[in-house]
Design a protein around this motif. Structure first.
Motif, mmCIF file in Angstrom:
data_model
loop_
_atom_site.group_PDB
_atom_site.id
_atom_site.type_symbol
_atom_site.label_atom_id
_atom_site.label_comp_id
_atom_site.label_asym_id
_atom_site.label_seq_id
_atom_site.Cartn_x
_atom_site.Cartn_y
_atom_site.Cartn_z
ATOM 1 N N GLU A 101 0.831 -1.217 0.000
ATOM 2 C CA GLU A 101 0.000 0.000 0.000
ATOM 3 C C GLU A 101 0.858 1.256 0.000
ATOM 4 O O GLU A 101 0.511 2.254 -0.630
ATOM 5 N N THR A 102 1.992 1.199 0.697
ATOM 6 C CA THR A 102 2.858 2.387 0.713
ATOM 7 C C THR A 102 3.447 2.627 -0.676
ATOM 8 O O THR A 102 3.499 3.767 -1.150
ATOM 9 N N GLN A 151 2.035 1.813 -3.438
ATOM 10 C CA GLN A 151 0.911 2.298 -4.271
ATOM 11 C C GLN A 151 0.633 3.778 -3.992
ATOM 12 O O GLN A 151 0.335 4.546 -4.893
ATOM 13 N N LYS A 152 0.794 4.162 -2.724
ATOM 14 C CA LYS A 152 0.560 5.561 -2.360
ATOM 15 C C LYS A 152 1.649 6.455 -2.964
ATOM 16 O O LYS A 152 1.394 7.547 -3.465
ATOM 17 N N GLU A 187 -1.539 3.655 -7.832
ATOM 18 C CA GLU A 187 -1.862 2.220 -7.905
ATOM 19 C C GLU A 187 -1.502 1.585 -9.238
ATOM 20 O O GLU A 187 -0.962 0.491 -9.309
ATOM 21 N N GLU A 220 10.088 10.176 -7.202
ATOM 22 C CA GLU A 220 9.421 8.888 -6.920
ATOM 23 C C GLU A 220 10.429 7.742 -6.849
ATOM 24 O O GLU A 220 10.275 6.826 -6.043
#
Ligand code: FAD
Length: 475
Positions: free
Chosen positions: A8-9, A11-12, A16, A52
């Motif tokens: 989830e991290t 994806q954040k 996604e 990123e």
């Protein structure tokens, strides 16, 4: 596996849709061009900016995850393919694909790492400039991959390897820190030249996110010829003559054997030989001039007339236009691909001093033939810089798996001869996983220790490309 990962991290951080989990989406990242290396990964990360990449590496480093940087996935030594261990995450650079700036007056370009080599060629051509790196894979390979592998190609003779074309780099380190080293200076002697550490380090020391590269004037005229001769010794004579006559105007000198040309004509659609009969060896020769005052056509004719007088050449065809020149280059650039259609091929990417190429070829071909009598050697490549792709196709009709099971033994035979001639077991493709265990055999203890020291200093948790280039056992 994914449940233990900070999915989830990621994806954040990346969005996604930029964390690929589905097997079909991940599939293209898990196998390389030759089908030699395959693997699996819990996820493919597709960051869209340097920030990123940095955030993804910070997280990976903190969680003790392993990251495999991947560019265009055309590397030939398994560096960009995850292993089957299931714990290596692929970090694709493909979304970092912007040309940041072009300075035609300063002869520099700054690009994201994921720009393909072909896109870079096209972009600088619009400004009447040349980026000379030329590879058969240029439609897919990326600048970051080219720099990480210190790629060679067909223009090394005049312009050097990728290492010679880089002015500055932006790199994300294993702990996520960003090194902003995008310098455009031709002269800068301020301490260690850090960019050199990352060039050719195959993603083991940092992730390249952008580069500033040298540009050159575009040649005003080019002549391309396909030459036929009896032997590599004659090809060497032609090379010596061409260099002494044309000097820096000699921009390409690629050798191919008859078997290679036969394969190309058989498997490349529309390809044909410009000769009426077969010859043992061929050289693709290119001359380029940067000034209108040079009569390149007369210089080329003069060179061939001397080569015929000296009985070096059996035949030669000068391309009459750019379409024919491209068709000659297509034969050469198709050499790797066409071997795929002839079954298994045992590869070597080696270099020896240019003057030793004829002896090396004679000895290595004889040694391979005495081990596998019906094997079909297809040694070809960048003769002008001493780099031969010493590939051996399986005997016609033989069992592919059985032939390929002899890979290590054949490598041992060929590399033994390469070492005897003070050559290199990896001229331009790198070490990756394919040649990792051979490296300590050809490097001194001092060299190996220095490399391990650098790796431990830059990536102490062994986050980046573990087990590529250096064995993880010693880290
Ligand atoms: P990838 O294959 O994706 O990766 C190669 C290595 O670099 C891996 O270790 C990977 O982890 C690392 N890497 C990739 N991007 C980054 C990044 N941004 N930061 C850090 N590490 C990164 N090579 C030559 O030298 N000369 C040739 O003439 C030549 N001809 C070829 C012809 C064909 C048909 C093919 C298939 C390959 C050829 N190659 C040649 C090999 C290959 O194209 C080069 O090695 C190329 O430089 C790889 O670039 P890539 O973007 O595909 O990198």
């Amino acid at each position: 596996m994914t449940s233990k990962l900070p999915l989830e991290t990621f994806q954040k951080l990346l969005g996604e849709k930029n964390v690929l989990l589905n097997e079909a989406d991940k599939a293209p990242y898990l196998v390389e061009w030759r089908d030699k290396f395959k693997g699996s990964t819990p996820m493919v990360l597709r960051p869209g900016s340097t920030h990123e990449v940095s955030e993804a590496l910070k997280l990976a480093n903190k969680e003790g995850l392993k990251i495999v940087p991947q560019g265009g996935n055309t590397g030939l030594v398994g560096g960009q393919t995850p292993k089957f261990c299931g714990s290596e995450l692929v970090l694709s650079l493909s979304r970092l694909n912007k040309i940041r700036s072009i300075d035609p007056d300063g002869y520099t370009v700054t690009v994201d790492a994921g720009v393909t080599l072909q896109a870079l060629h096209d972009a600088v051509e619009q400004h009447d400039r040349l980026f000379p790196l030329t590879l058969g894979s240029q439609g897919s390979c990326q600048i970051g991959g080219n720099i990480s592998t210190n790629a060679g190609g067909t223009a090394v003779l005049s312009y050097g390897n990728t290492r010679d074309l880089v002015l500055g780099l932006e790199v994300v380190l294993a702990n996520g820190e960003i090194w902003e080293g995008l310098r455009t200076l031709r002269k800068d002697n301020t301490g260690y030249d850090l960019k050199q550490l990352f060039i050719g380090s195959e993603g083991t020391l940092g992730v390249i996110t952008a580069a500033t590269l040298k540009l050159f004037p575009r040649p005003i005229s080019t002549e391309v010829a396909l030459c036929a001769m009896d032997s590599p010794a004659a090809a060497l004579q032609l090379f010596t003559l061409a260099r002494s006559q044309a000097g820096s105007m000699l921009t390409g000198f690629e050798i191919m054997p008859q078997t290679g040309l036969q394969f190309a004509i058989k498997h490349l659609e529309g390809a044909r030989s410009p000769f009426t009969q077969e010859h043992n060896w061929y050289v693709l020769l290119e001359l380029s001039a940067g000034s209108k005052t040079i009569d390149l056509s007369s210089a080329t004719e003069n060179l061939f007339s001397q080569a015929f007088d000296l009985n070096i050449l059996s035949d030669a065809v000068l391309a009459q236009n750019s379409t024919q020149a491209q068709s000659f280059w297509r034969l050469r650039h198709g050499m790797s691909e066409v071997q795929k259609h002839e079954g298994g091929s045992i590869k070597h990417d080696v270099s020896v001093p240019v003057a030793k190429i004829p002896e090396f070829l004679e000895e290595a071909i004889a040694a391979v033939k005495s081990y596998i009598p019906d094997a079909r050697p297809v040694p070809f490549g960048h003769m002008g810089d001493g780099n031969i792709h010493f590939n051996i196709s399986q005997p016609a009709g033989a069992d592919k798996a059985e032939f390929l099971s002899q890979w290590d033994k054949v490598n041992e035979i060929v590399h033994g001869i390469v070492i005897k001639y003070n050559g290199s077991i990896s001229a331009e493709h790198g070490i990756g996983r394919l040649k990792r265990d051979l490296l300590p055999k050809v490097k001194s203890t001092v060299e190996m220790n220095l490399m391990h020291t650098i790796k431990s200093a830059l990536d102490p948790k062994n986050t980046l490309n573990p087990d590529r280039v250096l064995s993880a056992d010693r880290l």
